[in-house]
Each structure stands twice: as C-alpha cells, then as structure tokens.
Design an enzyme around this catalytic site. Structure first.
Site, PDB file in Angstrom:
ATOM      1  N   GLY A   1       0.817  -1.206   0.000  1.00 31.01           N
ATOM      2  CA  GLY A   1       0.000   0.000   0.000  1.00 31.01           C
ATOM      3  C   GLY A   1       0.852   1.258   0.000  1.00 31.01           C
ATOM      4  NE  ARG A   2       3.403   2.334   5.265  1.00 34.22           N
ATOM      5  CZ  ARG A   2       3.548   2.902   6.411  1.00 34.22           C
ATOM      6  NH1 ARG A   2       3.751   4.182   6.490  1.00 34.22           N
ATOM      7  NH2 ARG A   2       3.499   2.188   7.508  1.00 34.22           N
TER       8      ARG A   2
ATOM      9  CE  LYS B   1       7.090   0.725   5.772  1.00 30.54           C
ATOM     10  NZ  LYS B   1       7.450  -0.253   6.809  1.00 30.54           N
TER      11      LYS B   1
ATOM     12  CG  ASP C   1      -1.176   8.751   3.795  1.00 30.68           C
ATOM     13  OD1 ASP C   1      -0.601   7.649   3.928  1.00 30.68           O
ATOM     14  OD2 ASP C   1      -1.050   9.690   4.606  1.00 30.68           O
TER      15      ASP C   1
ATOM     16  NE  ARG D   1      10.686  -1.987   3.047  1.00 27.84           N
ATOM     17  CZ  ARG D   1       9.622  -2.523   3.651  1.00 27.84           C
ATOM     18  NH1 ARG D   1       9.589  -2.623   4.975  1.00 27.84           N
ATOM     19  NH2 ARG D   1       8.602  -2.971   2.952  1.00 27.84           N
TER      20      ARG D   1
ATOM     21  CG  ASP E   1       0.558  -8.616   6.332  1.00 29.42           C
ATOM     22  OD1 ASP E   1       0.065  -9.284   7.259  1.00 29.42           O
ATOM     23  OD2 ASP E   1       0.671  -7.379   6.381  1.00 29.42           O
ATOM     24  CG  ASN E   2       4.098  -7.276   8.567  1.00 22.24           C
ATOM     25  OD1 ASN E   2       4.038  -6.796   7.433  1.00 22.24           O
ATOM     26  ND2 ASN E   2       3.499  -6.725   9.600  1.00 22.24           N
TER      27      ASN E   2
HETATM   28  P1  AMP Z   1       1.667  -3.127   8.213  1.00 27.90           P
HETATM   29  O1  AMP Z   1       0.837  -3.471   9.405  1.00 27.90           O
HETATM   30  O2  AMP Z   1       2.444  -1.878   8.324  1.00 27.90           O
HETATM   31  O3  AMP Z   1       2.499  -4.292   7.772  1.00 27.90           O
HETATM   32  O4  AMP Z   1       0.639  -2.812   7.022  1.00 27.90           O
HETATM   33  C1  AMP Z   1      -0.436  -3.619   6.680  1.00 27.90           C
HETATM   34  C2  AMP Z   1      -0.976  -3.199   5.342  1.00 27.90           C
HETATM   35  O5  AMP Z   1      -1.375  -1.838   5.386  1.00 27.90           O
HETATM   36  C3  AMP Z   1      -0.002  -3.310   4.197  1.00 27.90           C
HETATM   37  O6  AMP Z   1      -0.731  -3.733   3.088  1.00 27.90           O
HETATM   38  C4  AMP Z   1       0.504  -1.914   4.017  1.00 27.90           C
HETATM   39  O7  AMP Z   1       0.933  -1.652   2.715  1.00 27.90           O
HETATM   40  C5  AMP Z   1      -0.739  -1.101   4.349  1.00 27.90           C
HETATM   41  N1  AMP Z   1      -0.422   0.247   4.826  1.00 27.90           N
HETATM   42  C6  AMP Z   1       0.104   0.602   6.020  1.00 27.90           C
HETATM   43  N2  AMP Z   1       0.251   1.930   6.096  1.00 27.90           N
HETATM   44  C7  AMP Z   1      -0.184   2.445   4.930  1.00 27.90           C
HETATM   45  C8  AMP Z   1      -0.294   3.775   4.381  1.00 27.90           C
HETATM   46  N3  AMP Z   1       0.077   4.851   5.056  1.00 27.90           N
HETATM   47  N4  AMP Z   1      -0.780   3.885   3.127  1.00 27.90           N
HETATM   48  C9  AMP Z   1      -1.175   2.827   2.418  1.00 27.90           C
HETATM   49  N5  AMP Z   1      -1.100   1.564   2.871  1.00 27.90           N
HETATM   50  C10 AMP Z   1      -0.617   1.366   4.109  1.00 27.90           C
HETATM   51 MG    MG Z   2       3.602  -4.899   6.475  1.00 24.18          MG
END
Ligand code: AMP
Ligand code: MG
Length: 533
Positions: free
Chosen positions: A106-107, A126, A138, A196, A278-279
């Site tokens: 998403g980012r 990122k 966003d 990254r 996903d992580n």
């Molecule tokens: P995370 O918990 O950070 O691993 O994120 C989980 C999901 O949310 C992933 O698909 C990320 O790409 C998305 N995500 C987190 N923050 C944002 C952001 N600010 N904008 C778009 N997608 C986000």
């Molecule tokens: Mg993630």
C-alpha cells in the site's frame, strides 16, 4: 564500481510473473496478477538525511554517488533510472490471527532489481505514495517511523540478524497527517521515504492470496519463480516442471530459516510487534519495522505495540509459537502444489525441534559454555529467565556483564556491581529476589568452573553473542526529536555506534550502555507504539 546511471537492472519478478492489466493507479482488488505497475509520487523537496555505506557498497556504489543530488531525487521518489520498472506487489495476510484478504504494497514500490557483483538486490521505496493496494490510506510514511525502520534494519544487520536492509532515509519536504494514538487527535508530521534493499520482498502472504482466491496457476508461477530465483540450490539438474519434492524441500528450508531468525530475535531481545503473515519474509529476513521494540527490563510478556495490548499475541515470549502458526498458514497455501501433505507436516514439526536446538545452542554461547549438556544446562537456561523476571532487569546489560563474573570456587554472596548495573529497582533486590539471583549465579559459577574454558575464552564467546549496544527504544526517539528540529547528528551517530554492536566502544559506554532513563518509561515512541506510521 558503478554510478547511479550504470546500475544494471534485471527485474526478474516483473519480467517473469503475471502483471495486473489495469495500469491506472486506483485502489482495487487485483486478480490473477502478482503485482501492479505504479510509479512513485513526486515530492517537493527531497533531502537525504542519512545513507548506509555498507548497503551502497553492496550495490557497488561508491560514497560519491550517494552525495549526488540525483541520489535524493531517486530515493525520494522524483526520478527513475533507465531500466527501473516500478511496481507494487499483491499479497494478503492473516492479521492478528484473522484472514484479512488482499493487503498488498500500500505504500511500498519496488523500483527494480539490480544485478550486483555479488547477486541480485531489489530496491524498494517505502512511503513513496499510493498504489492500487493503498486501500483507505495515503501511501505515505512519517519521519518517526522511517527513522525507526532505517536505523533498526542496519542495527539488526550488524548484530548478525537476517534482515532487509536500508540504503537511505530521505525527507520529502511534505507533511503527512497521522493520528498517532487513534484518539481523534491527528497532527501534521514530516514525511519521509526509506529505500529498503533485499534480494526479495516476497512474504508468506504473497502465496496465501492466490490460494485464498482459488487461483492455482498464479500460485504455481510464484512458487516456481521463488524457488528458481531465491532457492536455486534446491533445483534439480534438469529443466522442466518442478516435482513435488522440490516444493516440500523449499518449504522445509523456509521453516529452518524462520526458526534461525527467531532464535536471533530471542538472543538480542527484539520484539517485532506485528508478526502478521504479510510481515513474514519468504527468505527468513526480518521485514517491516513498525511498532517493534527492544527488551529493556526482561519480560516474556512484553510487546511495544499498543494495538496488540489486549491479547499480546506478539509478545516477546510468543514469537517462536507465532512463527510456527504463520508457517502453518503458508503450508496451507502451498499444500495444493504437493502430492502428499506429510512432508509439509514433518517440516512444521521439525521447525519446533530446530528452534529448540538453535535456542539452546545460542544460549550456550550467551552463557559462555563450551558445550550444551542437556542434563543440567536446560534448567540453567530456563531458570535464568525466571530469575531476570523477578525484578526489572536490563537484558542487554545483564548478559553482557555476566562475562565479567570471576571464575572462582568461592560462593557469590552478593550481586557483583557489574550485574547490579542491570537492575532498574535496586531496592527490590532483597528476600526472594536476592535468593533467586544468588542461587542461579552460584549454580552458573560452578558450571563455568567445571566447564574448563579460560576466562578469556569464555568472555570472548559471550561478547560475540551478547551485544553491548542495541537500538534501545528511547535512543531512536531522541534521534527523531532532533531530526524534527532539523538536526541529523544523532541519527548518524547511532548508525555509527550500531555498526559495531559487540565492540566495547568505551567512549560511548556511559551514554548508550546504560539502563533506559526514567523519562522514557511511559513516553510515547519509547515504550508504547501504535501501528500508526
Ligand atoms: P503493516 O501493518 O504496516 O504491515 O501494514 C499492513 C498493510 O497496510 C499493508 O498492506 C501496508 O501496505 C498497508 N499500509 C500501512 N500503512 C499504509 C499507508 N500509510 N498507506 C497505504 N497503505 C498502508
Ligand atoms: Mg507490512
């Protein structure tokens, strides 16, 4: 050595795997595709805060290349090089134990895969703007989370923990709005982008999404691609479709790598904070530094992630079990590619053995013993953690200074000063607490005398397993506070310090080899972090 312009891009992922046919950057569900092409969003004033000389060297880039204005433009998201083919990956995942469907980058935007003198490395920005996977968010990242990701990836690498790397930290010159504690109090914060670097950013969730959507063809393509590009040593001598045994051998290796990574986390006191599927990197790398934290006072139940405060699913002591659960989800996704599920089940079982073996081997080094003797050493290891839990005891200081315990047949009647340095509440060191510590130290003392290593041999072994300097939670926050006032010295000082985490560095001891200061105990960003980033 290369220049930025002469970097050679091979882009195997986007060349060989199915792309999303829709080229619009609109938020949507993406089917039958491993990725969507999308470019970074340009920013107004990219400026480089810091870059990692080791990562630059891995890309064959000399330092001068990182000082060029073009470097800021590229890694802030304003320019692309010939040969780059930017895209966001499609993946799903289990978040906090529940299937969440499509997530995706998403980012994060992969700029391209570089062929270096030692192998392939993918560059990924990122925080460089929205992608088809941004859902309601966003696509941006704030400075505080970017500093934390940048410093921690490099710190982990120098600690010897498998991790994705960070080439650069760039301020975008723009503001990003975040409600840090989800309490209806959004603030404008400086935006930043981290570049990254890893051989691959593929996650367990990249496989899960196709299994969940009953898309065996794309799943198969991704599995075969992953084995061919990242696990080539598993390939049979002849070309052709991959037999089932190769897929199960691959899964077994993912289990082993994951076990090894978690052993390292437990060794250095790292809590990832969001071990969603996903992580989880398919290469067994630590990936996605969000609300992670470092144990200060040893506590199996601790998690820095306020979003997980209720269930504490991702607490320190649960990481080995959660990794196993995540591997089980990956096995579920790929089982359809195998003729017989048994080998996958065996690998999952073997994960537990492998983790246990690795854990006790690692603890043998942390305690400076020449050999692990299951008979008494297992209790000695298990009990040290119970002892450290009796009163708030700094994990890093305790293990590092344990190497100074004299080899002597005289009983230890009081806590040596080097170890009392690890206590946060020295007044609690009486009664049962005192008894527990002294009892354990005396058992340990007898064991090291019996073991027969010289004091020097023992401390050399221990000092290579027990870091002196880790990225304590408040240290990153101090660097962030400074940067928000426009000064980058602390980020760069920490980067230097953490390049040699096992060295004594006496000039830094007083400041950085010290218990967490009291002001940081309850301060946001130091002990409590949300997923907001
Ligand atoms: P995370 O918990 O950070 O691993 O994120 C989980 C999901 O949310 C992933 O698909 C990320 O790409 C998305 N995500 C987190 N923050 C944002 C952001 N600010 N904008 C778009 N997608 C986000
Ligand atoms: Mg993630």
């Amino acid at each position: 050595m290369k220049t930025l312009e002469s970097l050679e891009f091979s882009n195997r992922f986007s060349r060989e795997l199915p792309a999303d046919h829709n080229s619009a950057n609109s938020r949507r569900q993406v089917h039958y595709a491993c990725y969507s092409r999308v470019s970074p969003t340009p920013v107004s004033a990219p400026s480089v805060v810091s870059w990692s000389r080791e990562v630059a060297a891995d890309l064959d880039l000399p330092p001068e290349e990182c000082e060029r204005p073009l470097f800021a433009e590229l890694f802030g998201g304003n320019r692309l090089l010939d040969g780059m083919d930017p895209f966001a990956m499609c993946y799903g995942g289990h978040q906090f134990g529940n299937w969440a469907g499509q997530l995706g980058d998403g980012r994060a935007i992969n700029l391209g895969e570089v062929r270096t003198s030692t192998g392939y490395q993918t560059l990924q920005l990122k925080g460089a703007g929205p992608t088809p996977y941004s859902r309601t968010a966003d696509g941006l990242a704030v400075l505080r989370s970017s500093v934390r990701e940048y410093l921690c990836s490099e710190a982990m690498h120098h600690l010897g923990v498998p991790t994705t790397r960070a080439l650069s930290l760039v301020l975008t010159g723009e503001k990003v709005r975040r409600d840090m504690f989800y309490d209806g109090n959004p603030q404008w914060e400086p935006g930043a982008v981290v570049c990254r670097v890893a051989p691959s950013f593929t996650r367990f969730g990249n496989f899960q999404i196709f299994a969940s959507r009953k898309d065996p063809d794309t799943l198969k393509q991704l599995v075969e691609f992953t084995i061919r590009s990242d696990f080539p040593h598993l390939l049979p001598a002849h070309d052709g479709p991959l037999p089932s045994e190769i897929v199960t051998a691959w899964f077994d290796e993912v289990c082993q790598r994951t076990a090894a990574m978690i052993v390292h986390w437990q060794r250095v006191g790292f809590v990832h904070g969001v071990m969603n599927t996903d992580n989880m990197s398919i290469l067994g790398l630590t990936i996605d530094y969000g609300p992670y934290g470092w144990l200060e006072g040893f506590d199996r139940g601790w998690t820095p992630n306020t979003t997980d405060a209720q269930g504490r699913r991702y607490r320190f002591g649960n990481q080995p079990v959660v990794a196993h659960w995540n591997l089980y989800q990956l096995a579920n996704a790929i089982v359809q590619m195998t003729e017989d599920p048994k080998p996958l089940e065996q690998s999952l079982e073997e994960y537990a053995n492998s983790f246990n073996r690795g854990f006790y081997e690692m603890m043998t080094q942390k305690l400076g013993l020449s050999k692990f003797q299951p008979d008494g050493d297992q209790d000695l290891v298990d009990d040290v953690f119970d002892v450290l839990s009796t009163t708030e005891t700094d994990m890093t200081i305790f293990f590092r200074n344990l190497a100074q315990l004299p080899h002597t047949s005289d009983p230890v009647n009081d806590l040596p000063a080097c170890l009392s340095d690890a206590l946060y509440v020295p007044e609690e060191f009486t009664g049962d607490v005192r008894e527990a510590f002294l009892d354990w130290l005396n058992r340990y003392r007898l064991r090291i005398v019996d073991d027969g290593l010289s004091a020097d041999e023992r401390s050399a072994m221990m000092n290579a397993a027990n870091p002196k300097y880790v990225l304590r939670n408040y240290m990153a926050q101090v660097a962030i506070d400074q940067l928000e006032e426009g000064r980058a010295d602390e980020v760069n000082r920490l980067l230097e310090l953490l390049r040699h985490p096992y060295d004594e560095q006496p000039e830094h001891e007083q400041q950085y080899f010290a218990r967490r200061p009291e002001w940081a105990r309850e301060r946001a960003g130091c002990s409590m972090l949300s997923c907001s980033s």
